[in-house]
Motif scaffolding. Structure first.
Motif, PDB file in Angstrom:
ATOM      1  N   MET A   1       2.365  -4.518   6.855  1.00 14.24           N
ATOM      2  CA  MET A   1       3.491  -3.273   6.314  1.00 14.24           C
ATOM      3  C   MET A   1       4.293  -3.045   7.227  1.00 14.24           C
TER       4      MET A   1
ATOM      5  N   ALA B   1       3.937  -0.987  10.254  1.00 16.06           N
ATOM      6  CA  ALA B   1       2.675  -1.484  10.874  1.00 16.06           C
ATOM      7  C   ALA B   1       2.813  -1.170  12.490  1.00 16.06           C
TER       8      ALA B   1
ATOM      9  N   LYS C   1       2.806   2.297  13.723  1.00 15.70           N
ATOM     10  CA  LYS C   1       1.721   3.098  13.594  1.00 15.70           C
ATOM     11  C   LYS C   1       0.416   2.561  14.272  1.00 15.70           C
TER      12      LYS C   1
ATOM     13  N   MET D   1      -6.267  12.412   6.391  1.00 18.01           N
ATOM     14  CA  MET D   1      -6.854  12.535   7.903  1.00 18.01           C
ATOM     15  C   MET D   1      -5.721  13.435   8.458  1.00 18.01           C
ATOM     16  N   GLU D   2      -4.549  13.488   7.807  1.00 20.50           N
ATOM     17  CA  GLU D   2      -3.532  14.239   8.656  1.00 20.50           C
ATOM     18  C   GLU D   2      -3.255  15.653   7.706  1.00 20.50           C
TER      19      GLU D   2
ATOM     20  N   VAL E   1       3.424   9.897   6.666  1.00 20.21           N
ATOM     21  CA  VAL E   1       2.577  10.966   6.252  1.00 20.21           C
ATOM     22  C   VAL E   1       1.264  10.127   6.391  1.00 20.21           C
ATOM     23  N   GLY E   2       0.360  10.989   6.947  1.00 24.96           N
ATOM     24  CA  GLY E   2      -0.952  10.573   7.298  1.00 24.96           C
ATOM     25  C   GLY E   2      -1.964  10.704   5.984  1.00 24.96           C
ATOM     26  N   GLY E   3      -1.446  10.353   4.889  1.00 26.21           N
ATOM     27  CA  GLY E   3      -2.410  10.115   3.809  1.00 26.21           C
ATOM     28  C   GLY E   3      -2.254  11.327   2.690  1.00 26.21           C
TER      29      GLY E   3
ATOM     30  N   PHE F   1      -2.934  11.317  -1.252  1.00 23.36           N
ATOM     31  CA  PHE F   1      -4.177  11.236  -2.336  1.00 23.36           C
ATOM     32  C   PHE F   1      -3.850  12.165  -3.548  1.00 23.36           C
TER      33      PHE F   1
ATOM     34  N   ILE G   1       3.400   6.802   1.810  1.00 20.35           N
ATOM     35  CA  ILE G   1       2.255   7.877   2.264  1.00 20.35           C
ATOM     36  C   ILE G   1       1.307   7.167   2.963  1.00 20.35           C
ATOM     37  N   GLY G   2       1.537   5.484   2.986  1.00 16.22           N
ATOM     38  CA  GLY G   2       0.574   4.735   3.483  1.00 16.22           C
ATOM     39  C   GLY G   2      -0.181   3.763   2.562  1.00 16.22           C
TER      40      GLY G   2
ATOM     41  N   GLY H   1      -6.223  -3.449   0.022  1.00 11.45           N
ATOM     42  CA  GLY H   1      -6.352  -2.163   0.699  1.00 11.45           C
ATOM     43  C   GLY H   1      -6.206  -0.925  -0.323  1.00 11.45           C
ATOM     44  N   GLN H   2      -5.577  -0.941  -1.240  1.00 13.11           N
ATOM     45  CA  GLN H   2      -5.500   0.213  -2.259  1.00 13.11           C
ATOM     46  C   GLN H   2      -7.148   0.314  -3.023  1.00 13.11           C
TER      47      GLN H   2
ATOM     48  N   GLY I   1      -9.741   1.358  -0.812  1.00 18.20           N
ATOM     49  CA  GLY I   1      -9.488   2.654  -0.472  1.00 18.20           C
ATOM     50  C   GLY I   1     -10.016   3.304  -1.535  1.00 18.20           C
TER      51      GLY I   1
END
Lengths: 779, 173, 350
Positions: free
Chosen positions: A13, A16, A19, A189-190, A238-240, A242, A477-478, A656-657, A660
Motif C-alpha cells: 500500500m 504502508a 503506518k 481498532m481506532e 482512518v483506523g478502520g 467497516f 480507510i485501510g 487482505g480484504q 478480513g
C-alpha cells in the motif's frame, strides 16, 4: 509482453511506510496550538423527557471554554433524506442510554470531565422498549420513540416478484424456519476522533475519522448554518471503518458546534465505551424464511420476513432492511419471491451499515435453509447450489442486472481445494465441513441523495516536474483504495507508481466522492481514475504524435516511455512527453467521472433503489470445524474462500480484504454479540465484546476468481464485503456435519451447541424407549 | 496534583518531562513526547495497540504509570529503526499486507520484534501465541503471519548488530 | 478516560512500603505492581485512592528460589511470564505453569505479577463498568452510586436481587493451581513476616475479598517441597483463547503411584465463587483409590456443589457449572493417564 505492467501486481500500500513507522497521523494524533478537549454528556436513561438543562455550574468551572446544548444546534439531520430524526444534542427527550445531551470544551480532559458532572439535567423517565417485536405492539402514542412513527415502525416494505403461490405449488419440498441473529458492531481498532478547527476567517476545518467526508461536510453545513464552501473536511488516516464511520457520528457535529461556539480548535475522541453507543452496527434480526424446491433441487419460490431492531434513530435503517430483501436475489436463480421487511425502533443505540450491509443475517438464514433442503432432497449442498445458478448476463426477478458471475468457478475452486467430496459426511463424529455462498454490490447504483451528478470525480494534474498529482475524494480507510487508484493511473499512463502523488479526501482540494461504503470505491473511483488517466494520456499522445510524426492511435505508454506500438525504439520519455504537451497546449490537466449506467439502477417499485449495483461480487466458502460434544466448544480450523472480484487489480489487497471479511464473519458466527439487559449494554469494551484473537481465528486460504466484469475498471469488482456473509452459514453447516445439530441462532455458542446436542440425545432416547431401536449418532 | 519531574529513556534518548503521577506512559509518549505511533484502542488493556518495549519486554503502555518507569529503556514503534530506515519487521509488515488500516500495527510490530529477539525461528503456533494479546480487525491475521515470516527472512539477511537489534540482549532471558 | 488524582510513592524496600501503607488511612492506599488490574479499575473510577504505592522497585520481591528442603519461594513481583518459563515450575509444578500460561495474553503476562494475580479484584458485569454506566444504573451492592434518578434508586445486587451478599467473582487463574499445591503466602506487616495458607487469604466475599490488612503486603508465595512433582493440570473456560478472564477454572494436582493409586489429591476451582476454593471432599474421595469413571464422576459432582456461579459474567451459570463437571472429569483423567502435563490443551488449527 504481459497485458499489464502495474495492474495485477501485489504492490504494498502507498501509505504502508507511514503506518509501519508510526509516523502516519490519525485524527486523535493531531494537535494544534490552543486546542481544547471536548467531552459529551450522555443520557443515563433509555427513554425520558428532558425537562430542564442547566449548564451554569459547568460554565463557571475554570478552564471551561464552551458548553453546548441542543439550543446551539437545533437542525435535525440523518444520513438518509427520509430519516432526518437526529439532533447532535437532544432537547425534548432522550431515546437510549448513551444518547447525547450536551458537550463541554475545556482546557484539559480532566476539566471537561469535571464539567460534565456539573451540568444539571432533569429527566422524566418514559416507558422504554427494547425488543422490536414488543416495540411493534406499543399502542400508546405517548410512548412511541418518535411521535411520527406509529408503533415504532421506522419503515416497512412488502415486495412480491413473480408468482409466489404458483412457485410454492410447484415445489415438492418446502422448508420454513425462524432464524435469529444477535447484534454485532464494527469494533474498528481506532475509536472515533474529530478535531474541529475554527479558522480566523470564520471558516471551519474538520479532521475526522470518517468514511464519508462529503456527507459530513453537508451535514455540518446544515447544522452549523454555514455554507458548505466554508467547511473543509479532511480525512486523515482512518483506523478502520467497516461502516461504523459511514454516517455522521455525533462527536463530529459536537466538535464542530463547540469549536464554533468557543472560536477555538476542539478535539473529541470517543472512549471505547462511547464507540459502542455511537454503534451503527448490525441489528438484531428475526427472520422467517420459507423456500420451496423441486425434487431435482430447483428453487421455485422464496418467502422471507425480516424484523430488524434498529435502535432509536433511523440512520441507514431503511437501506439495511431493503438490502436484506433485494439481495435475496442476484446470487441464485429465484423465479418468485415475497419479502416483508420491518425496521423497528427501540430504545437502544442506532444500528446502521456494517460490512455486508443488510445481507449477512438473511444470507445466513438462506444458506442454512439450503443446507436443510439439500438434505431433504438427498443432494450434496454443493450440488443444490450448482442447480440454481444464474446465467449471466441476466436480469433478476426484482430487476437487478447481473453482468458478470464468477460464482460457479468460486464453488468449484473451494470444493477442490478443501477436499469437500472426501470430507462432507465422511469425517469422524465431532469433525465436519460445511459450505455456503454469498455476494455483494460493487457500489450502490443509486446515490443516497438522488441526483444525476457523478458519484465520483477525479482530477489529474501534471506539470514541468512530470510529477502526476491525482485528486480524488475517495476515502482510504485501510482497504487500500489510494493504492488501487495509483495503480490504475500508473497503468494507463505507463509510469512507475512512485511518480504519482495522490491527494485524497480533502473537500477543499479534491472533487466529490460519495464515500467509502457499499464497496463502491474500486469500481466507481477506479472508473473515474481510468477515465481521467485516459484523458490525460490522450493529451500526451497528441503531443507525442506530432513529435514522432505518427498518429496518436498507434502510441502506447509503458515503462515511463511513450512509443509507437510497432516501433518501440522511437520513444519519448515520459518527461519529454510532458514537456511536449505543455509546449503544445499549456496546462496539462484531466478529469474523469463515474455514474452507474441507467440500466444498472434497478426497477421503479418502492424500495427498488437499494440493491442495484453496476456489478456484483461472488464468494463461496468451506469451513472445517471440530465440535467437542461434551462442552459444545467449537473450533474452526480452516476456511477456504474463493472470491470473484472481477479482476484483482492488486492481489495483495484483494486477499487482505477477503480474509478480513471472513474474519469478521467468523467473529459474528461464533463469539461476537452485544449483550443487552433492559437497554443497558453489558459489554461495551474490547474485553467483553470479544473480537477474535490470533488463537481462535481459523487459518484462511483465499482464492481469487476473475470474471472480468465488462464495466469494472480493468474488469474489477468489489472485494471487501462479499465474502463476509458466507462464513457464518458455512460454519453452521460444518457444525451440522460434525455433530448433527443445526444452530440457527447467531452467535453459535458452545452453550447453544451443547443444548442442541442434549435435546437431540433426549429425543433419541425417547425414540429408543418408544420404538426399542438403537439411536444413531450421539457421543 | 503536583507534577513529578521524570527522566525517561525513550528510543535511546533521555528526556525530562513534568507529569502528574496519574499520567499513563501511553499519554506521556503521545502528548508530552509527540510519539503518537503508540495507539489507544481500548480502555481496559485488552487490545495491544499501545504496546511498547520496556527494557526489551513488550508491555502495554496504557496500564503503565509513566512515573513507574523512570529510568527504564523504552522503545516505541518510532524507535524500531533510525529515521528514514525500516527495521526488517517494519519491512515485513509493509510489504506483505500486515498493515491495513495500520492502527494496530505499532503494537503488532513491537510484539513481533520482541518475539524474534527471543525466538529467531518461531513456528506458526509460536507466532500466534506471541501475537495473541494484539487485536487486528482488518486482516484476519493471515497477512500478519506472512509479514512475520518475511520479516524473519529479511532479518536473517542483515547482520544482527547491536544497532539493528538494540534490545536483543534483554529480550533473550 | 482519565485516572483519578492520586499521589504516587515508589518505595525501594519492603520496610519503606509498609511504613507508607501504615501511614495511609485504611482504604486510601492502593498497591500497584503490574497495573493490569488496578489501572483499568482506576479508569472506571472503581476506586479513588489518595495514594498509589508502586512496589515494582523493591528488588527483594523478585525472583524464584528452589531448594529441595524449603520448597519453592516465588517473590510477589515475579511476572507471570517469568513463572511460566521457569524450568523448575514447568518440570515440578506443571499445574502452576499451565495456569499462569492461561492468564490473559502474553503482553498482560509480561506485566502481571504473581502477587497481583493472587490479589485480583473480584469481577462482575454489573461492577466492572465505567462511572457513567454505573451511575446510570444506580450502582450496585459492591459500589453504591447514590442517584435519585437512577433505574434502581435503592442500591441492590443485580445478580441476586434482595440479597445482602456480593457475588462478584474471583477471576484469577494462578490461585486454584497454587491451592492445589498447598501454597502459603508470605505476608509482611507491622507484626513482622508471617506465613499463612493461601486459602486463608480469601474471604469468599465479593465485596471484601482478601484477608489482608491495609498495612500488610503480600511479599511471596511458598510451595512446599512435598508438592513438587505432583501431576497436575489446569482447565480454563473462556470464550477466546487469549485475553479473557476465566469463566470457570479447575486445577488438579495429584500424586499417583505406579499402580495407579492416588496418594494425594487436590482439586481447586476459580471464577465461580467470590474466592478460589479447594473442593473439600475431593481429597477424601480420591486418596487411596484407583481411577474409575464412577469415582471421577463423584468428584466432579462434588466440584459442581462447591461452585456457585451466578450471572456475573458472559456465560450462563448453568453452562459454567456444567463445564466445572466436564473439566474436572477431564483434568482428573489426564492426571491419572499422565498425559503431557505442561502443554496447555489448545486446538487452534492444523
Amino acid at each position: 509482453m504481459a497485458e499489464f505492467s502495474i495492474i495485477g501486481k501485489p504492490l504494498p500500500m502507498t501509505d504502508a511506510r507511514a503506518k509501519v513507522t508510526g509516523l502516519g497521523k490519525y485524527a486523535d494524533d493531531l494537535v494544534v496550538p490552543g486546542m481544547l478537549f471536548g467531552k459529551i454528556l450522555h443520557s443515563p436513561y433509555p427513554h425520558a423527557h428532558i425537562r430542564r438543562i442547566d449548564t451554569t455550574r459547568a460554565e463557571a468551572l475554570p478552564g471551561v471554554k464552551a458548553v453546548a446544548t441542543g439550543r446551539d444546534a437545533p437542525h435535525p439531520y440523518g444520513i438518509l433524506p427520509i430519516g432526518h430524526d437526529e439532533r447532535v444534542f437532544q432537547t425534548d427527550k432522550v431515546r437510549y442510554i448513551g444518547d447525547n445531551v450536551a458537550a463541554v470544551a475545556a482546557t484539559s480532559l480532566e476539566v471537561a470531565e469535571q464539567a460534565l458532572a456539573l451540568i444539571d439535567v432533569e429527566y422524566e423517565p418514559l416507558p422504554a422498549v427494547f425488543d422490536p417485536l414488543a416495540a411493534m405492539q406499543v399502542e400508546n402514542p405517548e410512548h412511541w420513540i418518535h411521535s411520527n412513527k406509529p408503533r415504532n415502525i421506522e419503515k416497512e416494505y412488502h415486495h412480491v416478484f413473480g408468482d409466489v403461490e404458483q412457485g410454492f405449488a410447484e415445489a415438492e419440498i418446502i422448508h420454513a424456519e425462524r432464524f435469529y441473529a444477535g447484534e454485532v458492531t464494527h469494533a474498528a481498532m481506532e475509536p472515533h476522533a474529530t478535531l474541529a478547527v475554527w479558522e480566523p476567517d470564520g471558516r471551519l476545518t474538520v479532521y475526522s475519522s470518517t468514511q464519508v467526508p462529503y456527507y459530513l461536510q453537508r451535514t455540518l453545513s446544515n447544522v452549523c448554518e454555514m455554507p458548505m464552501s466554508h467547511i473543509r473536511v479532511v480525512k486523515p488516516l482512518v483506523g478502520g471503518g467497516f461502516g461504523g464511520k459511514s454516517e455522521v457520528i455525533p462527536l463530529e457535529v459536537a466538535a464542530a458546534v463547540l469549536a464554533k461556539k468557543a472560536r477555538r480548535p476542539v478535539k473529541i475522541t470517543y472512549t471505547r465505551e462511547e464507540v459502542f453507543y455511537a454503534h451503527r452496527g448490525r441489528p438484531i434480526s428475526y427472520m422467517d424464511l420459507k423456500v420451496g424446491i423441486t425434487r431435482e433441487g430447483r428453487i421455485t419460490a422464496v418467502e422471507a420476513r425480516m424484523v430488524q431492531d434498529g435502535g432509536a434513530y433511523c440512520g441507514y435503517g431503511p437501506v439495511t432492511v431493503l438490502y436484506s430483501g433485494n439481495l435475496l436475489h442476484a446470487i441464485y436463480d429465484i423465479p418468485a419471491a415475497r419479502y416483508d421487511g420491518y425496521r423497528v425502533l427501540t430504545n437502544k443505540p442506532a444500528c446502521g451499515a456494517m460490512r455486508g450491509h443488510g445481507t449477512v443475517n438473511m444470507r445466513f438464514a438462506f444458506e442454512c435453509l439450503l443446507d436443510v433442503l439439500a438434505e431433504k432432497a438427498g443432494l450434496d449442498p454443493v450440488e443444490l447450489r450448482r442447480r440454481n445458478l444464474l446465467r449471466a448476463p441476466c436480469i433478476t426477478a426484482n430487476q437487478l442486472r447481473v453482468t458478470s458471475y464468477g460464482l460457479p468457478e468460486c464453488i468449484e475452486r473451494v470444493v477442490e481445494r478443501s477436499g469437500w467430496t472426501a470430507k462432507r459426511g465422511k469425517l469422524p463424529f465431532g469433525r465436519g465441513i460445511g459450505m455456503a455462498c454469498s455476494h455483494y454490490v460493487s457500489g450502490a447504483a443509486n446515490p443516497i441523495i438522488r441526483s444525476n451528478m457523478p458519484h465520483t470525480t477525479v482530477h489529474i494534474k501534471v506539470d514541468r516536474d512530470a510529477g502526476i498529482t491525482v485528486y480524488t475524494g475517495a476515502s482510504e480507510i485501510g482497504q487500500g483504495s489510494d493504492t488501487i487508484q495509483v495503480q490504475i493511473v500508473a497503468e494507463v499512463l505507463g509510469v512507475r507508481p512512485e511518480r504519482i502523488r495522490l491527494v485524497a479526501a480533502d473537500t477543499e482540494l479534491t472533487p466529490v466522492d460519495l464515500g467509502s461504503y457499499s464497496s463502491r470505491v474500486t469500481f466507481m473511483a477506479g472508473n473515474a481514475c481510468l477515465e481521467a488517466a485516459r484523458n490525460l494520456r490522450a493529451q500526451l499522445f497528441d503531443a507525442v504524435a506530432k513529435k514522432l510524426d505518427c498518429g496518436p492511435e498507434v502510441l502506447e505508454a509503458r515503462d515511463e516511455r511513450i512509443f509507437p506500438r510497432h516501433d518501440r525504439e522511437r520513444a519519448l520519455s515520459f518527461e519529454e512527453a510532458v514537456a511536449a504537451a505543455l509546449e503544445a497546449q499549456g496546462a496539462l490537466v484531466a478529469k474523469g467521472t463515474y455514474a452507474p449506467p441507467e440500466e444498472a439502477r434497478g426497477g421503479t417499485f418502492k424500495g427498488a433503489g437499494v440493491g442495484p449495483s453496476p456489478a456484483y461480487s461472488y464468494s463461496a466458502q468451506t469451513a472445517e470445524v471440530s465440535v467437542d460434544p461434551e462442552t459444545g466448544q467449537l473450533t474452526v480450523h480452516r476456511i477456504v474462500v474463493a472470491h470473484d472480484c472481477g479482476r484483482a487489480l492488486n492481489p495483495l489487497t484483494v486477499e487482505g480484504q477477503v480474509e478480513g471479511s471472513v474474519y469478521m464473519g467468523f467473529g459474528q458466527a461464533v463469539q461476537e454479540e452485544m449483550i443487552w439487559r433492559n437497554g443497558r449494554l453489558m459489554n461495551p469494551s474490547l474485553l467483553e465484546y470479544r473480537i477474535p484473537t490470533t488463537l481462535e481465528t481459523p487459518l484462511i486460504e483465499s482464492i481469487i476468481v476473475e470474471s472480468h466484469d465488462p464495466e469494472g475498471p480493468f474488469g474489477a469488482k468489489e472485494a471487501g464485503e462479499g465474502s463476509l456473509a458466507a462464513t457464518l452459514p458455512a460454519i453452521a453447516s460444518a457444525v451440522y456435519d460434525a455433530v448433527g445439530v443445526r444452530i440457527h441462532s447467531l452467535p453459535i455458542t458452545p452453550e447453544k451447541i451443547l443444548a442442541a446436542l442434549q435435546e437431540k440425545r433426549r429425543q433419541a432416547a425417547s425414540q429408543t424407549r418408544n420404538s426399542g431401536t438403537h439411536p444413531g449418532g450421539g457421543s | 496534583m503536583e507534577k513529578i519531574l521524570l527522566k525517561l529513556c525513550v528510543n535511546g534518548e533521555t528526556c525530562q518531562v513534568a507529569v502528574p503521577p496519574n499520567k499513563l506512559l501511553l499519554d506521556v509518549l503521545r502528548e508530552d513526547l509527540g510519539l503518537t505511533g503508540s495507539k489507544r484502542g481500548c480502555d481496559d488493556s485488552s487490545c495491544g495497540c499501545c504496546a511498547v518495549l520496556i527494557d526489551g519486554t513488550p508491555m502495554l503502555s496504557c496500564v503503565a504509570l509513566a512515573a513507574s518507569y523512570a529510568g527504564a529503556e523504552i522503545t516505541t514503534v518510532e524507535g524500531l529503526a533510525p529515521p528514514g530506515e525500516l527495521h526488517p519487521v517494519q519491512e515485513g509488515f509493509a510489504v506483505s499486507g500486515g498493515a491495513q488500516c495500520g492502527y494496530c500495527t505499532p503494537g503488532f510490530l513491537i510484539a513481533t520484534k520482541a518475539l524474534l529477539d527471543r525466538n529467531p525461528q518461531p513456528t506458526l503456533e509460536e507466532i500466534r501465541e506471541a501475537l495473541s494479546s494484539n487485536l487486528c480487525r482488518c486482516t484476519g491475521y493471515m497477512q500478519i503471519y506472512e509479514s512475520v515470516r518475511l520479516a524473519l527472512e529479511r532479518w536473517q539477511q542483515v547482520p544482527r548488530t547491536a544497532a539493528a537489534s538494540p534490545t536483543a540482549a534483554q529480550g533473550s532471558q | 478516560m482519565t485516572l483519578p488524582a492520586f499521589s504516587l510513592v515508589r518505595p525501594q524496600t519492603v520496610a519503606e512500603a509498609l511504613r507508607v501503607l501504615q501511614d495511609a488511612a485504611p482504604g486510601q492506599a492502593k498497591v500497584i505492581a503490574g497495573g493490569t488490574d488496578l489501572i483499568p479499575n482506576l479508569q472506571m473510577k472503581l476506586y479513588a485512592p489518595q495514594l498509589v504505592v508502586d512496589i515494582k522497585g523493591i528488588a527483594a520481591l523478585r525472583g524464584i528460589e528452589w531448594s529441595p528442603g524449603q520448597g519453592l519461594r516465588i517473590g510477589a513481583l515475579t511476572t507471570l511470564t517469568e513463572l511460566e518459563r521457569a524450568p523448575i515450575v514447568r518440570e515440578q509444578f506443571p499445574v502452576l505453569a499451565e495456569a499462569v500460561a492461561a492468564v490473559a495474553g502474553p503482553l498482560q503476562r509480561n506485566m502481571g505479577t504473581i502477587g497481583g494475580n493472587l490479589c485480583l479484584e473480584t469481577r462482575c458485569l454489573w461492577y466492572n463498568q465505567s462511572e457513567f454506566w454505573r451511575r446510570a444504573l444506580g450502582g450496585c451492592l459492591k459500589l453504591p452510586m447514590p442517584n435519585p434518578h437512577a433505574a434502581h434508586p435503592r442500591t441492590i445486587c443485580h445478580v441476586a436481587p434482595g440479597g445482602k451478599f456480593c457475588w462478584a467473582v474471583w477471576s484469577g487463574d494462578s490461585a486454584p493451581a497454587l491451592l492445589a499445591l498447598d501454597a502459603e503466602v508470605e505476608i509482611s506487616g507491622p507484626r513482622g513476616v508471617t506465613r499463612r495458607p493461601l486459602r486463608e487469604l480469601y474471604k469468599n466475599d465479593g465485596m471484601d475479598r482478601l484477608a489482608l490488612g491495609h498495612d500488610e503486603l503480600l511479599t511471596a508465595v511458598h510451595i512446599p517441597a512435598r508438592a513438587a512433582g505432583r501431576r497436575g493440570t489446569y482447565r480454563k473456560l473462556r470464550i477466546r483463547n487469549s485475553i479473557d478472564y476465566p469463566l470457570a477454572g479447575v486445577a488438579v494436582a495429584m500424586e499417583v503411584d505406579d499402580q495407579g493409586i492416588c496418594h494425594a489429591a487436590r482439586v481447586a476451582i476459580a471464577a465461580v465463587n467470590p474466592a478460589p476454593l479447594l473442593v473439600p471432599q475431593a481429597e477424601a474421595l480420591l486418596v487411596g483409590q484407583k481411577a474409575s469413571p464412577e469415582l471421577i464422576e463423584e468428584v466432579a459432582r462434588a466440584v459442581t456443589r462447591t461452585g456457585k456461579p451466578l450471572t456475573t459474567s458472559a456465560s450462563t451459570p448453568e453452562y459454567r457449572r456444567e463445564m466445572l463437571r466436564v473439566f474436572t472429569r477431564r483434568a482428573l483423567q489426564a492426571c491419572w493417564d499422565r498425559r503431557d502435563n505442561v502443554e496447555h490443551e489448545r486446538d487452534t488449527g492444523d
